[in-house]
Design an enzyme around this catalytic site. Structure first.
Site, PDB file in Angstrom:
ATOM      1  N   LEU A  62      33.381  43.307  47.415  1.00 15.43           N
ATOM      2  CA  LEU A  62      34.105  44.560  47.220  1.00 15.43           C
ATOM      3  C   LEU A  62      34.817  44.425  45.888  1.00 15.43           C
ATOM      4  O   LEU A  62      35.382  43.366  45.598  1.00 15.43           O
ATOM      5  CB  LEU A  62      35.137  44.788  48.335  1.00 15.43           C
ATOM      6  N   ASP A  63      34.796  45.486  45.072  1.00 15.08           N
ATOM      7  CA  ASP A  63      35.443  45.366  43.775  1.00 15.08           C
ATOM      8  C   ASP A  63      36.962  45.299  43.924  1.00 15.08           C
ATOM      9  O   ASP A  63      37.514  45.590  44.981  1.00 15.08           O
ATOM     10  CB  ASP A  63      35.009  46.495  42.836  1.00 15.08           C
ATOM     11  N   LYS A  64      37.610  44.927  42.853  1.00 16.02           N
ATOM     12  CA  LYS A  64      39.053  44.682  42.860  1.00 16.02           C
ATOM     13  C   LYS A  64      39.842  45.881  43.366  1.00 16.02           C
ATOM     14  O   LYS A  64      40.838  45.727  44.096  1.00 16.02           O
ATOM     15  CB  LYS A  64      39.519  44.311  41.449  1.00 16.02           C
TER      16      LYS A  64
END
Length: 257
Positions: free
Chosen positions: A119-121
């Protein structure tokens, strides 16, 4: 419920109580096949416990050696699979000198685990964390079409045209690839639920940007049969028993049982 600081009591031997576990369940939890198919393997005489041909109803105890068609079948007593709620701001990386918060520093578990899908930041929600490399490989293969479900909020009002075009698949110029058809459901004026069967880099954000929609928040709530449930940011729970068995069945292409 386990939190990010709580130890997993019963982790190492939770599958082996004093009375052992049935051989079909053992094979299913080892990822060999479904419990139903395990019965067939046992009946065909290809499963052995400590060198003796197993029979239906036999039980496996800690320290027993199980083989199937002559190959050792390792138990899952040393395999960990966790459902972890990744908070916003945490980076899915074990080493990144530019990141303030690494997932390897945030999740405290007695066994080293890593993520099956990022999952991206700026996104939050469900991550599956495990030390089972084969499970990670199966879950991350786009060809297996494993479902991932998200709740997304955007800045603009959602239109029927937006829903329809997103569902059809979107050509992403940056990646030179068209996304697979997917399922969308509008659940608010500016909020929708989306189910994907692939995991391209920042896929949902890129899809929305293609129609000039800005993502305000993105939360993953399900991977295959595993849901985020009542977890709060930074918390995890151990996946086990029937839920774990179903996950392995789905990862192996057998579906839920």
């Amino acid at each position: 419920m386990n939190t990010k600081t709580q130890k997993s009591d019963n982790y190492n031997h939770e599958n082996f109580k004093s009375d052992g576990i049935r051989i079909n369940k053992y094979l299913a939890q080892a990822g060999i096949c479904s419990r139903r198919d395990a019965d067939g393997l046992v009946d065909s005489g290809v499963v052995c416990i400590n060198g003796r041909t197993a029979k239906s109803g036999d039980r496996v105890f800690s320290g027993d050696t199980v083989t199937c068609r002559g190959k050792n079948v390792g138990s899952r007593q040393d395999v960990a699979v966790l459902a972890y709620y990744k908070p916003i701001g945490v980076v899915c990386s074990e080493r990144d000198k530019h990141a303030d918060k690494l997932i390897s520093d945030q999740l405290h578990f007695p066994v080293r685990v890593t993520y099956a899908g990022r999952l991206d930041k700026d996104s939050e929600g469900l991550l599956l964390m495990t030390n089972d490399g084969a499970l990670i490989d199966r879950l991350m293969r786009g060809a297996n079409y494993h479902e991932k479900e998200y709740i997304v909020k955007v800045k603009q009002d959602i239109t029927g045209d937006f829903i329809h075009k997103m569902e059809e698949g979107v050509y992403l110029q940056e990646l030179d690839q068209k996304t697979r058809p997917c399922e969308l459901e509008q659940i608010g004026k500016r909020t929708f639920r989306i189910i994907l069967t692939q995991g391209l880099n920042r896929q949902i954000r890129r899809m929305c940007e293609s129609f000039h929609y800005d993502v305000v928040s993105l939360k993953r709530v399900r991977i295959a049969n595993i849901t985020i449930g009542k977890l709060r940011p930074g918390e995890y729970r151990i996946i086990k028993d029937h839920e774990l068995e179903n996950l392995y069945n789905i990862a192996n292409g057998a579906g839920q049982i």
